[in-house]
Design a protein around this motif. Structure first.
Motif, PDB file in Angstrom:
ATOM      1  N   PHE A   1       0.833  -1.213   0.000  1.00  0.00           N
ATOM      2  CA  PHE A   1       0.000   0.000   0.000  1.00  0.00           C
ATOM      3  C   PHE A   1       0.861   1.254   0.000  1.00  0.00           C
ATOM      4  O   PHE A   1       1.742   1.392   0.846  1.00  0.00           O
ATOM      5  CB  PHE A   1      -0.886  -0.006   1.248  1.00  0.00           C
ATOM      6  N   ARG A   2       0.610   2.118  -0.957  1.00  0.00           N
ATOM      7  CA  ARG A   2       1.310   3.408  -0.974  1.00  0.00           C
ATOM      8  C   ARG A   2       0.332   4.466  -1.438  1.00  0.00           C
ATOM      9  O   ARG A   2      -0.343   4.294  -2.444  1.00  0.00           O
ATOM     10  CB  ARG A   2       2.509   3.382  -1.938  1.00  0.00           C
ATOM     11  N   ARG A   3       0.310   5.593  -0.697  1.00  0.00           N
ATOM     12  CA  ARG A   3      -0.644   6.640  -1.068  1.00  0.00           C
ATOM     13  C   ARG A   3      -0.021   7.533  -2.140  1.00  0.00           C
ATOM     14  O   ARG A   3       0.341   8.671  -1.892  1.00  0.00           O
ATOM     15  CB  ARG A   3      -1.042   7.441   0.159  1.00  0.00           C
ATOM     16  N   GLU A   4       0.097   6.967  -3.347  1.00  0.00           N
ATOM     17  CA  GLU A   4       0.655   7.712  -4.472  1.00  0.00           C
ATOM     18  C   GLU A   4      -0.486   8.271  -5.301  1.00  0.00           C
ATOM     19  O   GLU A   4      -1.649   7.932  -5.090  1.00  0.00           O
ATOM     20  CB  GLU A   4       1.475   6.784  -5.356  1.00  0.00           C
ATOM     21  N   LYS A   5      -0.142   9.087  -6.281  1.00  0.00           N
ATOM     22  CA  LYS A   5      -1.175   9.597  -7.188  1.00  0.00           C
ATOM     23  C   LYS A   5      -1.508   8.480  -8.173  1.00  0.00           C
ATOM     24  O   LYS A   5      -0.650   8.053  -8.942  1.00  0.00           O
ATOM     25  CB  LYS A   5      -0.613  10.811  -7.934  1.00  0.00           C
TER      26      LYS A   5
ATOM     27  N   GLY B   1      -0.477   1.930 -14.113  1.00  0.00           N
ATOM     28  CA  GLY B   1       0.691   1.229 -13.576  1.00  0.00           C
ATOM     29  C   GLY B   1       1.102   1.695 -12.186  1.00  0.00           C
ATOM     30  O   GLY B   1       2.120   1.265 -11.660  1.00  0.00           O
ATOM     31  N   ARG B   2       0.332   2.603 -11.594  1.00  0.00           N
ATOM     32  CA  ARG B   2       0.668   3.092 -10.248  1.00  0.00           C
ATOM     33  C   ARG B   2      -0.613   3.172  -9.428  1.00  0.00           C
ATOM     34  O   ARG B   2      -1.505   3.946  -9.750  1.00  0.00           O
ATOM     35  CB  ARG B   2       1.347   4.469 -10.361  1.00  0.00           C
ATOM     36  N   TYR B   3      -0.681   2.374  -8.401  1.00  0.00           N
ATOM     37  CA  TYR B   3      -1.913   2.266  -7.632  1.00  0.00           C
ATOM     38  C   TYR B   3      -1.635   2.416  -6.147  1.00  0.00           C
ATOM     39  O   TYR B   3      -0.479   2.433  -5.729  1.00  0.00           O
ATOM     40  CB  TYR B   3      -2.585   0.914  -7.932  1.00  0.00           C
TER      41      TYR B   3
HETATM   42 MG    MG Z   1       7.782   4.564  -6.404  1.00  0.00          MG
END
Ligand code: MG
Ligand code: ATP
Length: 418
Positions: free
Chosen positions: A110-114, A118-120
Motif C-alpha cells: 500500500f502506498r498513497r501515491e497519485k 501502472g501506479r496504484y
Molecule cells: Mg515509487
C-alpha cells in the motif's frame, strides 16, 4: 446507496484472475528450482519498522505510507513494501541461526501515491530475499532467477545493472554529487531540489526531461567504487556472462531505499509506458543489523504484479482456459436430477463440470455452456436415463460422440488436454 471502491485500489475480476494465478504459479515453480521458500507476513507492521528499515528520507515513508493509530495505543502502518517485514520475521524467529536462507513472498502493498496507469494505492508484489551470503555469485544467481521467470512466462524485459557502492566509497561520492548538483540547482525540478538534501542518490533517477543535461554530466559512482565494490561488481558480471544472462550497465540506476549497497538492478519493459519498471532489486548488507539482528548480508528484489500483467496482456499471452470439461443440459425433470448426480460423480473424480439448475430451453442451456467455456455439452432427459446412453457434443467442432453414462468419467479423464 451505492458505495464505490477506494481510489487507486483495484478489483481483479474472475476473467483476469486466471492471468494472476498463472504469474503466481510460475513464480512458485521457478523460485522452488532455486531453493527459495515462501514466507507470509502480516500486511500491517509497526510504523517504526518502515521508518528504520526503509528510511525516513524516502518518499515511501515520508509521503506515501498509510499510518494509523490503533485505538491510541500504537502507531501502525500498512506495509508499503515486503522487505522490511520479511527481515523482521527473519530476525524475530531467529532464522539466522540455521545459516543462509532464501525466502519469497507475494501479496498486497500500500502506498498513497497519485493513481495513474501502472501506479496504484494497493498493488501486489512478488519478491525474493536471500540472507546470509555476501558473495557476488548469489547476486548473479538471483538475477538469473528473475530472467528465468520472465523467460518461462514468455515475455522479455530489459535488465539494468549498477553498483551503488558501500559505506567505504559512497559517502565521499555523495558529498561530491551534492556539491555538483548544488551548483546547478537552478536547472533542477522541484522534486530534485527536495531530494538533494534528503536522498541525493535518488536525484540520479529523475525522469524529468529538463533535469537530464545536469544528470548526464554528474560525477559517476561507478568510476569511484572502492576496491571491494569494484571486485564485487566485476564478479557479478562474470557470473551473469557465464549464465548467459544479458544486461546493460546503467550508472544512473539507483534504488530509492537507504539500505542498498553494491548491486542494484531493475527490469524494465517498453510495454509499460512511463512507469516502465516492472521489478527492482539490490543488495542490502546492513539492513538486518539496522533492524536489530546480527550482521547478515542480504539481497532481494520485488516485482509488481499489475505491471507484469500489463506486459503479458500486451504480448498477447492469454492465460490458460479454465472452462469446465462438460456442461450438462437437462431436457426434463428426470434429466435434471440425473445431471445433478452425474455432475457430483465427475467432480468427485476431479473433472470440472457444470449445469444450469434453472433448466429451461435447450438452446438457452447450450448458450450457457458456451458462455462458461465448456468443452462439451451433454443432453440428459428421461430417454438417456432409461438407455444409459447419451451424446457428448464438442462445442467447438460440433461433433457428437456417443457415450455410455457409466463410462462418462473414464472417457473424459482419458481425453488429451486441449
Ligand atoms: Mg515509487
Ligand atoms: P517506481 O520508480 O515505478 O515508483 P519504485 O522504485 O517505487 O518504482 P519498488 O519500491 O522498487 O518500486 O517496487 C518494485 C516494483 O513494484 C516496481 O518495479 C513496480 O513494478 C511495483 N510498484 C511499485 N510501486 C507501485 C505502485 N504504486 N503501483 C503499482 N506497482 C508498483
Amino acid at each position: 446507496m451505492k458505495i464505490a471502491g477506494v481510489k487507486g485500489m483495484n478489483d481483479v475480476l474472475p476473467a483476469d484472475v486466471a492471468r494472476w494465478q498463472e504469474m503466481e504459479r510460475v513464480a512458485r515453480e521457478v523460485f522452488a528450482l532455486y531453493g527459495y521458500r515462501e514466507v507470509r507476513t502480516p500486511a500491517v507492521e509497526h510504523a517504526q519498522l518502515f521508518a528504520r528499515g526503509v528510511g525516513e528520507a524516502t518518499d515511501i515513508v515520508n509521503k506515501e505510507m498509510y499510518v494509523f493509530e490503533d485505538k491510541g495505543e500504537e502507531l501502525l502502518a500498512l506495509r508499503p513494501e515486503g522487505t522490511a517485514g520479511t527481515v523482521r520475521a527473519f530476525i524475530e524467529h531467529g532464522a539466522y541461526v540455521e545459516g543462509p536462507q532464501k525466502w519469497f513472498y507475494m501479496g498486497p502493498m500500500f502506498r498513497r501515491e497519485k493513481p495513474q496507469k501502472g501506479r496504484y494505492r494497493q498493488f501486489h508484489q512478488i519478491g525474493c530475499e536471500a540472507f546470509g551470503i555476501a558473495e557476488p555469485f548469489l547476486d548473479a544467481e538471483q538475477i538469473a532467477l528473475v530472467a528465468d521467470y520472465f523467460a518461462r512466462l514468455g515475455v522479455g524485459a530489459r535488465l539494468k545493472l549498477n553498483s551503488v557502492g558501500d559505506a567505504a566509497c559512497r559517502p565521499a561520492y555523495l558529498a561530491e554529487l551534492k556539491a555538483y548538483l548544488g551548483g546547478r540547482k537552478a536547472e533542477l525540478c522541484p522534486d530534485c531540489i527536495d531530494r538533494l538534501e534528503r536522498n541525493p542518490l535518488r536525484v540520479l533517477d529523475c525522469k524529468v526531461e529538463s533535469c537530464q543535461p545536469v544528470l548526464n554530466g554528474a560525477p559517476r559512482l561507478l568510476e569511484r567504487l572502492c576496491d571491494g565494490c569494484r571486485t564485487h561488481f566485476d564478479q557479478v558480471k562474470v557470473a551473469l556472462d557465464a549464465l548467459g544472462v544479458r544486461y546493460e550497465v546503467d550508472g544512473r540506476l539507483v534504488r530509492g531505499l537507504d539500505y542498498y549497497v553494491r548491486t542494484a538492478y531493475e527490469l524494465t519493459s517498453d510495454a509499460l509506458g512511463s512507469q516502465s519498471a516492472v521489478a527492482g532489486g539490490g543488495r542490502y548488507d546492513r539492513l538486518v543489523e539496522t533492524l536489530g539482528g546480527p550482521p547478515t548480508p542480504g539481497i532481494g528484489f520485488a516485482l509488481g504484479e499489475e505491471r507484469l500483467a500489463m506486459i503479458l496482456e500486451k504480448a498477447g499471452k492469454a492465460p490458460p482456459a479454465q472452462g469446465p470439461a462438460v456442461f450438462f443440459v437437462s431436457a426434463d425433470a428426470e434429466g435434471a436430477l440425473e445431471a445433478l448426480r452425474r455432475a457430483a460423480e465427475l467432480r468427485r473424480g476431479g473433472i470440472a463440470c457444470d449445469l444450469d439448475p434453472r433448466g429451461g430451453k435447450l438452446k438457452a442451456q447450450f448458450k450457457q455452456a458456451e458462455r462458461v467455456g465448456a468443452r462439451y455439452a451433454l443432453v440428459l432427459g428421461g430417454a438417456e436415463v432409461q438407455s444409459g446412453q447419451a451424446k457428448l457434443k464438442d462445442l467447438s467442432s460440433r461433433e457428437e460422440t456417443p457415450v455410455a453414462l457409466a463410462q462418462l468419467a473414464g472417457f473424459l479423464a482419458s481425453l488429451p488436454r486441449p
